[in-house]
Design an enzyme around this catalytic site. Structure first.
Site, PDB file in Angstrom:
ATOM      1  N   THR A 176       0.824  -1.197   0.000  1.00 31.02           N
ATOM      2  CA  THR A 176       0.000   0.000   0.000  1.00 31.02           C
ATOM      3  C   THR A 176       0.866   1.258   0.000  1.00 31.02           C
ATOM      4  O   THR A 176       2.043   1.227   0.380  1.00 31.02           O
ATOM      5  CB  THR A 176      -0.905   0.076   1.244  1.00 31.02           C
ATOM      6  OG1 THR A 176      -0.068   0.253   2.402  1.00 31.02           O
ATOM      7  CG2 THR A 176      -1.759  -1.153   1.386  1.00 31.02           C
ATOM      8  N   ASP A 177       0.263   2.350  -0.394  1.00 31.81           N
ATOM      9  CA  ASP A 177       0.799   3.661  -0.074  1.00 31.81           C
ATOM     10  C   ASP A 177       0.500   3.899   1.412  1.00 31.81           C
ATOM     11  O   ASP A 177      -0.036   3.029   2.096  1.00 31.81           O
ATOM     12  CB  ASP A 177       0.132   4.713  -0.965  1.00 31.81           C
ATOM     13  CG  ASP A 177       1.018   5.912  -1.235  1.00 31.81           C
ATOM     14  OD1 ASP A 177       1.762   6.317  -0.316  1.00 31.81           O
ATOM     15  OD2 ASP A 177       0.973   6.459  -2.342  1.00 31.81           O
ATOM     16  N   TRP A 178       0.806   5.086   1.903  1.00 30.89           N
ATOM     17  CA  TRP A 178       0.655   5.348   3.338  1.00 30.89           C
ATOM     18  C   TRP A 178      -0.746   5.866   3.644  1.00 30.89           C
ATOM     19  O   TRP A 178      -1.203   6.828   3.018  1.00 30.89           O
ATOM     20  CB  TRP A 178       1.728   6.344   3.782  1.00 30.89           C
ATOM     21  CG  TRP A 178       3.009   5.687   4.193  1.00 30.89           C
ATOM     22  CD1 TRP A 178       3.591   5.736   5.429  1.00 30.89           C
ATOM     23  CD2 TRP A 178       3.883   4.867   3.397  1.00 30.89           C
ATOM     24  NE1 TRP A 178       4.761   5.001   5.446  1.00 30.89           N
ATOM     25  CE2 TRP A 178       4.958   4.460   4.206  1.00 30.89           C
ATOM     26  CE3 TRP A 178       3.852   4.428   2.062  1.00 30.89           C
ATOM     27  CZ2 TRP A 178       5.988   3.641   3.744  1.00 30.89           C
ATOM     28  CZ3 TRP A 178       4.879   3.615   1.603  1.00 30.89           C
ATOM     29  CH2 TRP A 178       5.925   3.230   2.435  1.00 30.89           C
TER      30      TRP A 178
ATOM     31  N   MET B 175       1.501  -0.576   4.587  1.00 37.73           N
ATOM     32  CA  MET B 175       2.405   0.460   5.083  1.00 37.73           C
ATOM     33  C   MET B 175       1.609   1.705   5.498  1.00 37.73           C
ATOM     34  O   MET B 175       0.681   2.109   4.790  1.00 37.73           O
ATOM     35  CB  MET B 175       3.409   0.863   4.005  1.00 37.73           C
ATOM     36  CG  MET B 175       4.330  -0.254   3.534  1.00 37.73           C
ATOM     37  SD  MET B 175       5.405  -0.958   4.791  1.00 37.73           S
ATOM     38  CE  MET B 175       6.352   0.471   5.305  1.00 37.73           C
TER      39      MET B 175
END
Length: 843
Positions: A262-264, A282
């Site tokens: 994942t992105d954040w 993440m």
């Protein structure tokens, strides 16, 4: 114990365990699957769960018992990001975390050169390895569907084939350094407006033909090890946990063996993410790492039988597979290099190769560019980007570099004392907001900015929304509804003395400084109101604006020791100069993660200033620095226009090389430059909002839309001039009748007809003359960059496959090449076709 010591112990432990199993660790990595399976058997359920979610801002858990070290990730499409604290977004305060600041990927795309993409990846991979990173979060390949998109500057233009053909060599170059490349953002991340909630709903053909080819090529041709999912939803669920995107396509059809992360702070849930193929979570915004969706909630679901342990095992095996592939347990893992002279030279070359010469007319019988040093004694330099640095802005792509050469410094380096360079800052007669030089508060992307809060009531008791705004200027979206807005910023005077505040407001405007009401002004017609205050350059001042109204306001000032010259001054200087260079465009106050631009206009009345400079001196070079398209209403009047992108730490030197003719420009536009925003498909079709993107234009993205609608842009996709001239001739096809899976090779002769050595990019566009579906008039299918000495000729060669002839057939759910006639067009741009030939295809 420091990280290097820990890593050595982990490697030693891993070697010991492998020796017990009768395996060698320092062999070539040819038994990875066996190693992964053996290691998986040693892990407890808790330990396996600990590997599929973050244990810090940029790392995941180590399992010392079996020799698995911490795995570290870093942002880095354009350089390895400076070190962040383990558990906060604060800088770790390191003094040795500088990295080479590379040109942005739009510049790589503008080179149209796989060798430049490879060079970019080589520097990035080497430096990531030297910084002991395991995953580098790049490259980015989302397409520039909309000029307003805040992250266009990070990506590779508007065409899926161009992005695919450049992403592959970059990924291979990164991964040769024992670092996992992470292509992003999968998929359909084409706006920052409500990026975590907007629902992308393209039809299947549009998805396959436009928004997936770069990701597909990364998997099938580059064996990319990492893929970052997008923030947005896809048909009602987050893209990271979409069965169709992940299980059906990415891991099913394409056979992706790497890690999907994942992105954040992404909107996922435990069950769907676990079942539908997300491997690594993440940056979720919770108090404890144990509260991550793929942490304790996943463990509990497995224990209760709601999620099979086999789903977790697949995720863990993927992570272990990547760790083995990049040598995390290998004593002979590559070490990398960082901040070397060669990397700096590479950055300079990449920047120069991405510069696009848009226009270069003759004045008094001589082309404006290149500048002749022997004839030029006085240069006037203006514009907001003349001495601006961009490396620490833009968001997660920020880079902490040892230095950054601005365009002004590059000119000074090039010309020394032989030429007089006069520098001025021009300001329009229109009231301008307080310049960013004075704004001490920062958006999290690094940009000087104001916090803006929107309320539902005059008392400001009901907060509706919070965001950031670059300038002390506000325009209401709805002129029929009263807005209740509060804006705050810390302002740092540059010189002690009297500051004359200037306010133009339609509505009720109040200004407080350090909590004290300084201005209370009500106006209906927006006349400028002045107020004098004395400020000290040793202090920061808390400015707070409260506005009640349905129109707009601007807060500006005249400060002591003004940064700006009056119009009469800079126009008089322009008339006297041998040449004027205006470095205009955008900055990371405009091109930045998390926010889309409000319009396509140049900020701070640049259009007015440029227009007046062009009238004052025909030898004016307009040099744009920007990562997204802007309107250029003055383009027809300009004799010389250059586009330079955000060119990294050596940008100024590279730009000077181009301007002075030491390097011949060869870049081509990877995006269309429309005349107006309304000409673009998403705006024309009313398909840009915070709720859902329907992709109403279908496969007609970018130049395809302009061709279909017969709309002439300011500058077309693929356009780019040179100080050389080139002739195209002798187009030939290896066959005129293509059958089944056969390929056809297109060749042509290109001749440099000038007295200057240069490079030309030959672009191949294809047209299906008669199709059962609506296809673009021209589709880019290939390109070839050729370097030629004066008078020299070379043959370019571009191969077409059955896939190049195909469209995605929604009836068979597969690629389909229909029998019929296809037209091959070779050109210097999509609107500059030089040679045409045809062939027939038979199924």
């Amino acid at each position: 114990m420091n990280r290097k010591t820990k890593l050595s112990l982990f490697i030693a432990t891993a070697m010991s365990l492998s020796a017990i199993a009768g395996q060698k660790v320092d062999k070539k990595r040819d038994n990875i699957e066996a190693d992964v399976e053996a290691l998986l058997l040693k892990l407890t359920l808790k330990e396996k769960v600990s590997l599929v979610h973050a244990s810090g801002k940029f790392h995941i858990n180590a399992i010392e018992r079996v020799g698995i070290p911490e795995m570290w990730l870093s942002d880095g499409p354009h350089g390895v990001r400076h070190q962040i604290e383990r558990h906060t977004w604060d800088s770790a305060g390191w003094t040795d975390d500088y990295s080479t600041y590379l040109p942005h990927l739009t510049s790589v795309a503008a080179s149209w050169d796989p060798n430049i993409a490879k060079l970019h990846g080589n520097v990035l991979g080497s430096e990531a390895r030297h910084r002991e990173k395991d995953f580098i979060l790049g490259p980015g390949v989302n397409l520039a569907r909309l000029p307003l998109y805040g992250r266009n500057f990070e990506y590779m233009g508007e065409d899926p084939i161009l992005a695919a053909k450049l992403a592959v060599p970059q990924i291979k170059a990164i991964q040769k350094h024992d670092v996992a490349a992470t292509i992003k953002h999968y998929a359909l991340n084409t706006q920052e407006l409500n990026r975590t909630g907007v629902n992308a709903k393209p039809d299947e053909r549009t998805l396959r033909e436009v928004y997936l080819p770069a990701f597909e090529a990364a998997v099938k041709e580059a064996d990319v090890l990492g893929m970052m999912g997008a923030y947005n939803e896809y048909y009602g669920t987050n893209a990271n946990q979409s069965k169709h995107l992940v299980m059906d396509i990415l891991k099913g059809e394409w056979g992706f063996k790497g890690v999907l992360l994942t992105d954040w702070n992404v909107d996922i849930n435990t069950y769907d993410a676990a079942i539908n193929g997300l491997d690594l979570e993440m940056g979720t915004d919770v108090t404890s790492y144990n509260d991550y969706f793929l942490a304790d909630p996943l463990y509990n679901m497995i224990k209760s039988g709601k999620v099979p342990e086999a789903a977790l095992d697949d995720k863990v095996k993927r992570i272990l597979r990547v760790q083995h592939t990049i040598g995390m347990m290998d004593k002979n893992r590559k070490l990398g290099e960082r901040n070397t002279k060669q990397h700096q030279l590479d950055a300079r070359k990449i920047a120069a190769d991405g510069v696009v010469l848009l226009k270069n007319e003759k004045v008094d019988g001589q082309a404006v560019l290149p500048l002749d040093k022997s004839k030029i004694k006085n240069i006037l330099v203006l514009g907001p980007n003349s001495d601006k640095k961009h490396g620490t802005g833009g968001g997660s792509s920020e880079v902490k570099s040892l230095y950054e050469i601005t365009p002004l410094q590059g000119l000074k380096n090039k010309l020394g004392k032989d030429v007089n360079i006069k520098v001025m800052r021009a300001r329009s007669n229109v009231l301008a907001p307080i310049a960013s030089d004075y704004v001490a508060s920062r958006h999290w992307t690094g940009t000087p900015a104001w916090n803006i809060s929107y309320y539902d009531d005059k008392a400001r008791s009901q907060l509706n929304n919070e965001s950031w705004i670059v300038d002390s200027k506000y325009q209401a979206n709805d002129s029929k509804t009263t807005s209740y807005v509060t804006m705050k910023a810390n302002i740092k005077p540059l010189k002690t003395g009297e500051h004359i505040l200037k306010i133009a407001a339609k509505g009720d405007f109040k200004l407080k400084i350090n909590g004290k009401l300084v201005i209370e002004h009500i106006s209906k017609n927006g006349e400028v109101f002045d107020k004098s205050v004395n400020l000290n350059d040793k202090e920061n001042y808390a400015f707070e604006i409260n506005y009640d109204g349905s129109q707009s306001f601007t807060l500006g000032w005249d400060a002591p020791g003004s940064l700006f010259s009056e119009e009469a001054q800079y126009l008089a200087a322009a008339k006297k100069a041998d040449v004027v260079i205006y470095f205009g465009g955008l900055s990371h106050g405009d091109d930045r993660e998390s926010i889309d631009r409000p319009d396509m206009k140049l900020p701070n009345s640049q259009d007015e200033i440029i227009t007046k400079l062009l009238q004052a001196n025909p030898n004016t070079v307009v040099f744009m620095v920007a990562g997204s398209a802007v309107e250029m209403p003055w383009a027809e009047q300009a004799n010389s226009i250059v586009w330079g992108w955000y060119g990294g730490m050596e940008a100024g030197n590279a730009f000077a090389d181009i301007l002075m003719g030491d390097i011949n420009p060869s870049g081509k536009m990877p995006i269309t430059l429309p005349e107006t925003l309304e000409d673009t498909a998403p705006i024309a079709l009313d398909d840009y909002n915070a709720e859902e993107s329907l992709y109403k234009e279908g496969v007609f993205i970018g130049y395809r839309w302009f061709e279909k609608q017969d709309i002439k842009p300011t500058f077309s996709f693929g356009h780019g001039l040179s100080y050389s001239t080139f002739n195209y001739s002798d187009i030939k096809l290896s066959t005129k009748n293509l059958r089944g899976d056969q390929t056809v090779t297109v060749t042509a002769k290109v001749t440099n007809t000038s007295k200057v050595a240069g490079a030309e990019i030959v672009q191949l566009y294809l047209n299906d003359k008669k199709s059962s579906v609506d296809r673009p008039l021209k589709e880019l299918k290939g390109f070839d960059k050729v370097f030629l000495q004066p008078g020299e000729s070379k043959t370019v060669s571009i191969k077409l496959t059955k896939r190049d002839l195909s469209f995605w057939d929604i009836k068979t759910n597969n690629w389909l090449a229909e029998s019929g006639e296809f037209q091959v067009m070779l050109g210097a741009a999509v609107d500059d076709i030089r040679l045409v030939e045809s062939f027939n295809y038979f199924q």
